[in-house]
Design a protein around this motif. Structure first.
Motif, short mmCIF file in Angstrom:
data_model
loop_
_atom_site.label_atom_id
_atom_site.label_comp_id
_atom_site.label_asym_id
_atom_site.label_seq_id
_atom_site.Cartn_x
_atom_site.Cartn_y
_atom_site.Cartn_z
N SER A 116 11.00 -3.41 1.07
CA SER A 116 10.59 -3.61 2.46
C SER A 116 10.35 -5.09 2.73
CB SER A 116 9.30 -2.83 2.77
OG SER A 116 9.51 -1.44 2.64
N PRO A 117 10.89 -5.64 3.82
CA PRO A 117 10.71 -7.07 4.12
C PRO A 117 9.33 -7.39 4.67
CG PRO A 117 11.92 -6.03 5.88
CD PRO A 117 11.72 -4.98 4.83
N SER A 118 9.01 -8.67 4.64
CA SER A 118 7.77 -9.20 5.19
C SER A 118 6.56 -8.63 4.46
CB SER A 118 7.69 -8.93 6.70
OG SER A 118 6.56 -9.58 7.26
N SER A 119 5.41 -8.59 5.12
CA SER A 119 4.17 -8.11 4.50
C SER A 119 3.76 -6.78 5.12
CB SER A 119 3.03 -9.12 4.68
OG SER A 119 1.79 -8.55 4.33
N ALA A 120 3.72 -5.73 4.32
CA ALA A 120 3.38 -4.40 4.82
C ALA A 120 1.91 -4.30 5.23
CB ALA A 120 3.68 -3.34 3.76
N ILE A 121 1.07 -5.19 4.73
CA ILE A 121 -0.35 -5.16 5.10
C ILE A 121 -0.72 -6.32 6.03
CG2 ILE A 121 -1.11 -3.85 3.09
CD1 ILE A 121 -2.00 -6.49 1.80
N GLY A 122 0.27 -7.12 6.39
CA GLY A 122 -0.01 -8.25 7.28
C GLY A 122 -0.56 -9.44 6.51
N GLN A 148 -17.98 3.07 -4.21
CA GLN A 148 -17.24 2.94 -5.46
C GLN A 148 -16.71 1.52 -5.63
OE1 GLN A 148 -13.83 5.48 -5.60
NE2 GLN A 148 -13.60 5.36 -7.82
N ASP A 149 -16.70 1.01 -6.88
CA ASP A 149 -16.09 -0.29 -7.13
C ASP A 149 -14.66 -0.30 -6.60
OD1 ASP A 149 -18.27 -1.45 -8.27
OD2 ASP A 149 -17.59 -1.24 -10.35
N THR A 150 -14.27 -1.45 -6.02
CA THR A 150 -13.00 -1.52 -5.29
C THR A 150 -12.16 -2.69 -5.76
OG1 THR A 150 -13.95 -0.49 -3.32
CG2 THR A 150 -11.99 -1.86 -3.00
N LEU A 151 -10.86 -2.47 -5.85
CA LEU A 151 -9.88 -3.53 -6.08
C LEU A 151 -9.17 -3.76 -4.75
CD1 LEU A 151 -7.58 -4.19 -9.06
CD2 LEU A 151 -6.55 -4.05 -6.78
N LEU A 152 -9.16 -5.01 -4.30
CA LEU A 152 -8.61 -5.35 -2.98
C LEU A 152 -7.49 -6.37 -3.10
CD1 LEU A 152 -8.76 -5.30 0.17
CD2 LEU A 152 -10.47 -7.12 -0.01
N VAL A 153 -6.36 -6.07 -2.47
CA VAL A 153 -5.24 -7.01 -2.40
C VAL A 153 -5.20 -7.62 -1.00
CG1 VAL A 153 -2.76 -7.33 -2.69
CG2 VAL A 153 -3.95 -5.58 -4.03
N MET A 154 -4.97 -8.95 -0.93
CA MET A 154 -4.92 -9.66 0.34
C MET A 154 -3.70 -10.56 0.35
SD MET A 154 -7.47 -12.69 1.59
CE MET A 154 -6.51 -13.93 0.73
N HIS A 155 -3.02 -10.66 1.48
CA HIS A 155 -1.87 -11.55 1.63
C HIS A 155 -2.24 -12.76 2.49
CE1 HIS A 155 1.35 -8.21 0.81
NE2 HIS A 155 0.68 -8.56 -0.27
N GLY A 156 -1.65 -13.91 2.16
CA GLY A 156 -1.86 -15.11 2.95
C GLY A 156 -0.57 -15.90 3.10
N GLY A 157 -0.42 -16.62 4.20
CA GLY A 157 0.76 -17.46 4.42
C GLY A 157 1.98 -16.68 4.86
N GLY A 158 3.13 -17.34 4.80
CA GLY A 158 4.36 -16.74 5.30
C GLY A 158 4.87 -15.61 4.42
N PRO A 159 5.46 -14.57 5.01
CA PRO A 159 6.03 -13.47 4.24
C PRO A 159 7.24 -13.92 3.42
CG PRO A 159 5.72 -12.87 6.55
CD PRO A 159 5.57 -14.36 6.46
N THR A 160 7.67 -13.08 2.49
CA THR A 160 8.89 -13.32 1.72
C THR A 160 9.63 -12.00 1.56
OG1 THR A 160 8.06 -12.84 -0.51
CG2 THR A 160 7.62 -15.06 0.36
N ALA A 161 10.75 -12.06 0.85
CA ALA A 161 11.52 -10.84 0.60
C ALA A 161 10.89 -9.97 -0.49
CB ALA A 161 12.95 -11.20 0.19
N VAL A 162 9.91 -10.52 -1.24
CA VAL A 162 9.36 -9.75 -2.36
C VAL A 162 7.83 -9.70 -2.39
CG1 VAL A 162 11.39 -10.15 -3.82
CG2 VAL A 162 9.44 -11.71 -3.98
N ILE A 163 7.17 -10.13 -1.33
CA ILE A 163 5.71 -10.05 -1.34
C ILE A 163 5.25 -8.59 -1.43
CG2 ILE A 163 5.49 -10.05 1.19
CD1 ILE A 163 2.92 -11.71 0.83
N ASN A 164 6.01 -7.69 -0.84
CA ASN A 164 5.67 -6.27 -0.94
C ASN A 164 5.96 -5.70 -2.33
OD1 ASN A 164 4.67 -5.92 1.68
ND2 ASN A 164 6.72 -5.62 2.50
N ALA A 165 6.87 -6.34 -3.06
CA ALA A 165 7.12 -5.93 -4.44
C ALA A 165 5.90 -6.26 -5.30
CB ALA A 165 8.36 -6.62 -4.99
N SER A 166 5.29 -7.42 -5.07
CA SER A 166 4.05 -7.76 -5.77
C SER A 166 2.93 -6.80 -5.38
CB SER A 166 3.62 -9.20 -5.47
OG SER A 166 4.49 -10.13 -6.09
N LEU A 167 2.89 -6.45 -4.10
CA LEU A 167 1.90 -5.48 -3.63
C LEU A 167 2.08 -4.15 -4.35
CD1 LEU A 167 -0.35 -4.69 -1.61
CD2 LEU A 167 1.46 -4.15 0.04
N PHE A 168 3.34 -3.72 -4.45
CA PHE A 168 3.61 -2.47 -5.16
C PHE A 168 3.16 -2.55 -6.62
CE2 PHE A 168 6.32 -0.11 -8.08
CZ PHE A 168 6.12 1.18 -7.64
#
Length: 389
Positions: free
Chosen positions: A71-77, A4-24
């Motif tokens: 949630s702090p940092s990156s939940a997906i690394g 199935q066609d897929t949408l993929l989110v990837m994180h790079g660089g240092g974590p922040t207090a809201v990177i997981n908010a963007s992920l959400f």
């Protein structure tokens, strides 16, 4: 993991207090949009893509997803894996094997460079993938956008923490205290310490930014003036502070390949005060404590991070590829923004430093214009403190 066609989110660089908010924001928007297909997260940044390590958000409970914005940092690394041209081609084909149709890299200017290079590699290799970047950096050094998600929370943490240090020193004025802020070559987080005085018990006496060459003799002279005047002082410095010619203030500790590691600027300067002026001095370095602090997460930062994630999904599904979501300020009073789509070439490794108009004439503080620009991003007033000394 299926065809199935897929949408993929990837994180790079240092974590922040809201990177997981963007992920959400991205995941929630995608899961509500049937044409997005599978919604995955790469575990551990680009390495997760190459190694085939993913989380399928379609199998994650709504209750768990709802925790992401707080949630702090990156939940997906995340990662800082250095990439070469051959790696981008390998990534394009790894994405194709996983049937990725839309890729959303989240990160700072280095990750936006990766975003652009993957986009180019996909086109060159004939891989049909739309790529849209989600901005993220506590350093606030991404070009074009008014500010980046992650910065406001780091700024709030710095202003609040320095206000508490100022209270401590005001109560026991016996030393020079030097606080070191993160931010590499950009002084945005360092500058935010100026708002510490809005707690009502004073702010930092001196603020040194990497946008200005550091004069050691002038620094010591200013410290002596503080000692003579009140027996104490609060100095905030950037980790990227340098002397004339770009020479780092702190001595080199270790060199490994292309990486160079310098000592703490604050510890070095505190040692100078002790050695040169014969006066008590100490250093404080919040470091990682201020990068992803939940108690000082800015509500404005969190909401804008969520909206950047949502807008990235909309852009990707519309085929508006090779872009980064940006924040354009419409008004500061009342505060209002709109979300725009910036060509990725405009932000790839283009480091945005503090403009001259935000730095005072003496080069050891900020202007009222900067304070007015920053204040609405914090999302709250600093707590007020009492003092009778």
């Amino acid at each position: 993991m299926g065809t199935q066609d897929t949408l993929l989110v990837m994180h790079g660089g240092g974590p922040t207090a809201v990177i997981n908010a963007s992920l959400f924001g991205a995941v929630d928007e995608a899961l509500r949009t049937p044409e997005a297909g599978r919604v995955l997260g790469a575990l551990g940044g680009v390495g997760g893509i190459l190694d085939g390590r993913f989380v399928d958000f379609g199998t994650v409970s709504r209750e768990t997803l709802a925790l992401l914005p707080h949630s702090p940092s990156s939940a997906i690394g995340t990662s800082r894996k250095p990439l070469e041209e051959k790696d981008y081609r390998a990534l394009a084909h790894a994405l194709k094997r996983e049937h990725v149709r839309w890729l959303l890299p989240t990160g700072g200017n280095g990750t936006m460079n990766t975003c652009g290079e993957i986009w180019r590699a996909c086109r060159a290799e004939g891989v049909n993938i739309d790529v849209v970047g989600i901005p993220k950096t506590m350093d606030n050094d991404i070009a074009v956008t008014d500010h980046a998600p992650g910065y406001a929370s780091a700024a709030l943490y710095m202003a609040a923490s320095v206000s508490e240090v100022c209270c401590d020193v005001r109560g026991l004025p016996i030393h020079i205290v030097i606080v070191e802020a993160m931010g590499r070559n950009a002084g945005w987080v360092t500058a935010a310490s100026a708002l510490a005085d809005e707690s009502g018990t004073g702010g930092p006496d001196l603020i040194y930014l990497p946008e200005r060459d550091f004069d050691e003799d002038q620094f010591l002279e200013s410290c002596q003036e503080l000692i003579d005047e009140k027996g104490s002082g609060i100095v905030v410095v950037s980790e990227g502070l340098h002397k004339k010619g770009g020479v780092p203030v702190a001595p080199l500790l270790m060199e490994t390949g292309r990486s160079r590691y310098f000592g703490d600027v604050s510890a070095h300067l505190a040692r100078l005060v002790v050695q040169k002026l014969g006066y008590k001095a100490r250093s404080e370095k919040p470091g990682l404590l201020g990068r992803a602090s939940m108690p000082w997460q800015s509500a404005v930062d969190r909401e804008e991070a969520v909206q950047c994630g949502r807008e990235a999904v909309r852009a990707a599904l519309e085929g508006d590829s090779g872009k980064m979501v940006g924040i354009e300020r419409v008004s500061s009073a009342p505060y209002a923004v709109r979300y725009v789509r910036i060509p990725i070439e405009q932000v790839m490794l283009d480091e945005r430093t503090l403009p001259d108009r935000y730095i005072n004439a003496a080069g050891n503080g900020v202007t009222e214009e900067f304070r007015s620009w920053l204040r609405p991003l914090l999302g709250q007033d600093l707590p007020r403190f009492a003092s009778f000394v």
